[in-house]
Design an enzyme around this catalytic site. Structure first.
Site, PDB file in Angstrom:
ATOM      1  N   LYS A   1       0.740  -1.256  -0.012  1.00  0.00           N
ATOM      2  CA  LYS A   1      -0.101  -0.001  -0.062  1.00  0.00           C
ATOM      3  C   LYS A   1       0.972   1.221   0.029  1.00  0.00           C
ATOM      4  O   LYS A   1       1.893   1.400   0.692  1.00  0.00           O
ATOM      5  CB  LYS A   1      -0.931  -0.002   1.242  1.00  0.00           C
ATOM      6  CG  LYS A   1      -1.738   1.251   1.309  1.00  0.00           C
ATOM      7  CD  LYS A   1      -2.399   1.375   2.755  1.00  0.00           C
ATOM      8  CE  LYS A   1      -3.032   2.782   2.568  1.00  0.00           C
ATOM      9  NZ  LYS A   1      -3.606   2.908   4.270  1.00  0.00           N
TER      10      LYS A   1
ATOM     11  N   LYS B   1       4.176   6.774   3.131  1.00  0.00           N
ATOM     12  CA  LYS B   1       5.368   7.456   3.325  1.00  0.00           C
ATOM     13  C   LYS B   1       6.026   6.723   4.515  1.00  0.00           C
ATOM     14  O   LYS B   1       7.186   6.628   4.312  1.00  0.00           O
ATOM     15  CB  LYS B   1       4.765   8.945   3.956  1.00  0.00           C
ATOM     16  CG  LYS B   1       4.252   9.977   2.920  1.00  0.00           C
ATOM     17  CD  LYS B   1       5.392  10.409   1.968  1.00  0.00           C
ATOM     18  CE  LYS B   1       4.869  11.326   1.242  1.00  0.00           C
ATOM     19  NZ  LYS B   1       5.702  11.833   0.013  1.00  0.00           N
TER      20      LYS B   1
END
Length: 532
Positions: free
Chosen positions: A310, A313
């Site tokens: 997925k 960050k």
């Protein structure tokens, strides 16, 4: 006769512990395309996005950067989150921040009302909490740690150890809404989409629904509870209310009261599948407690994956929208993510796939078709659109286009963006095939009146097809379609592109004879040119 209800679409409000990545842009573009489409049906539309700025994770990020939480969120919103809306060409009607006074005041009023009605009680909480999700976790939502986290219980989303909280918190009597929620969804099966999301929520509700802690007392970056200021509102209870506070929840004064009554309930809440339960369990229960209508549809789309993971960050898989747009342009960005991935399913992003689709479908498909058609109108008819006759070949195209508009409109209503774009892509292919088969450049060599009449029909037919495509693709690719609209002379002949009715775009023969066409710059430059 009362005015029709405004078509109201929301994105999640995005958490501002860091800059946005293409996962955030994906959701926002989907909402933008949906609302542009409905505007072009002549509907009143309201599109909301915004930022979620409270909570432990934001406080920690601010501390790590040596600034106050308010300074941290102000800087991120101004320098990262607001600019990206321009980068991806989003036209939103409002941008809500949970640090906005309007939001905070309305949240406190809402909380006070539910407290007065007896929906909250003071209790103790001891259990796992994921700071990354800002979520109290159940035992079955945890996974065994790996690598450096072996021997620890970890969040299944972030793969990091959860904290164990032991706090005195205020609780919401969520468990009392279990049967009401099940009944609502059984009566309204379209209230959660896609079907896999619906099944997940119903399965969860048929389990043991527990009361929810709705306050935190171990940090103070949040909205204080009006009756107990030592506690701040749990960040999700705060954030979910944005959909209603942004349009005047609880206000008695005009025009706020009219805005709320004419807009609520939301028609579509767009959310990522990882936050489905917040929106399909907690949020409707909050609304039920307040006696407010429930959203018509919560649509949980899939994840954007990079390298099988997925977009994140924290895992260094986050890609900034500008990284892609600098290479391909904003129209291609918007087109690709809605064309290549079935909305509602997970989808993998790769530069190679995007390059291939850009070249084949946009540059060599729609872009080349527009360039060839306008160049030949200029060459053979001095840039004035000629009159068209109709043979079986043109009739087939006309019938095909009518089906495209019907199918695309129905697909958008189901939020099947890829289906709608596949229909337009097939029509572009049909127009290119028609042009190749008819060979107007060869027919023109005869120079006879009959030959030129045939050339006129072919070119006028292609330009009419381009007119329809410009209308239907405008919500998806606003810049390229505006250029196309200008090049086929439709701006001067028919007016503003955004004002065209997309539901009526299936009409044929709309572009007037004599319309002045121009061969402008390529709609989709070759990538080596685009990247210079």
């Amino acid at each position: 006769m009362p005015a029709a209800k405004t078509f109201y679409v929301t994105t999640p409000i995005y958490y501002v512990n860091d800059a946005p990545h293409i996962g955030h842009a994906y959701t926002t573009v989907a909402g933008d395309v949906l609302t542009r489409w409905h505007r072009m049906r002549g509907e009143s539309v309201w599109y909301l996005t915004g930022t979620d700025e409270h909570g432990q994770k934001v406080e920690a990020a601010a501390k790590a950067n040596g600034v106050s939480p308010q300074q941290w969120v102000d800087t991120l919103v101004a320098e990262k989150w607001l600019p990206v809306l321009d980068t991806i060409d989003v036209v939103n009607d409002d941008f809500i921040r949970t640090t906005d006074p309007r939001h905070m005041q309305r949240v406190q009023r809402f909380m006070s009302s539910l407290h007065e009605q007896g929906w909250f009680y003071l209790g103790g909480y001891e259990g796992p909490y994921c700071v990354g999700c800002e979520e109290f976790k159940l035992a079955d939502e945890l996974i065994p740690g790996e690598g450096e986290h072996i021997g620890k219980q970890c969040c299944a989303v972030h793969g990091r150890p959860v904290e164990t909280l032991n706090e005195s918190n205020w609780f919401f009597k969520l468990s009392q809404f279990r049967e009401r929620l099940i009944e609502h969804y059984e009566v309204n099966p379209d209230a959660i989409a896609p079907r896999s999301a619906y099944n997940e929520v119903l399965s969860f509700l048929r389990g043991d629904l527990k009361d929810l802690s709705i306050s935190r007392s171990t940090f103070d970056w949040g909205i204080p509870l009006p009756w107990d200021p030592d506690h701040v509102v749990y960040v999700w209870f705060d954030a979910l209310l944005n959909y209603a506070t942004a349009i005047g929840l609880g206000d008695d004064d005009e025009p706020s009261a009219s805005k709320f009554s004419g807009t609520w309930p939301a028609d579509v809440h767009l959310v990522g599948k990882d936050i489905l339960r917040f929106h399909a369990v907690i949020w409707p229960a909050m609304l039920m407690a307040a006696g407010l209508p429930l959203p018509k549809t919560v649509f949980a789309h899939g994840w954007l994956l990079v390298g099988g993971e997925k977009m994140s960050k924290s895992k260094l898989t986050g890609i900034a929208p500008s990284d892609i747009i600098d290479a391909f342009g904003s129209d291609a960005f918007r087109y690709y993510f809605l064309r290549a991935i079935a909305f509602g399913s997970d989808g993998s992003f790769s530069w190679e796939d995007m390059s291939a689709r850009y070249t084949n479908e946009l540059a060599n498909g729609l872009g080349n078709l527009a360039s060839r058609a306008t160049a030949m109108v200029d060459r053979y008819f001095g840039g004035a659109l000629p009159a068209a006759a109709t043979t079986d070949a043109e009739h087939v195209l006309r019938e095909h286009w009518g089906r495209v508009v019907t199918d695309a409109n129905e697909a958008i209503d189901r939020l099947e963006f890829a289906t709608a774009l596949n229909a337009t892509k097939e029509f572009v292919d049909a127009l290119n095939m028609y042009l190749t088969e008819q060979e107007p450049w060869k027919v023109a060599k005869a120079g006879t009146d009959e030959a030129m009449a045939r050339v006129a029909t072919v070119l006028a037919t292609v330009c009419e097809g381009l007119r329809g495509l410009a209308v239907v693709l405008h919500p998806v690719m606003p810049k390229a379609t505006a250029s196309l609209w200008e090049s086929i002379g439709a701006a001067a002949a028919l007016g503003d592109l955004a004002a065209q009715r997309i539901d009526l775009a299936g009409a044929w023969g709309v572009l007037p004879v004599g319309t002045r066409t121009t061969k402008g710059e390529p709609l989709f430059p070759r990538l080596e040119e685009h990247q210079q």
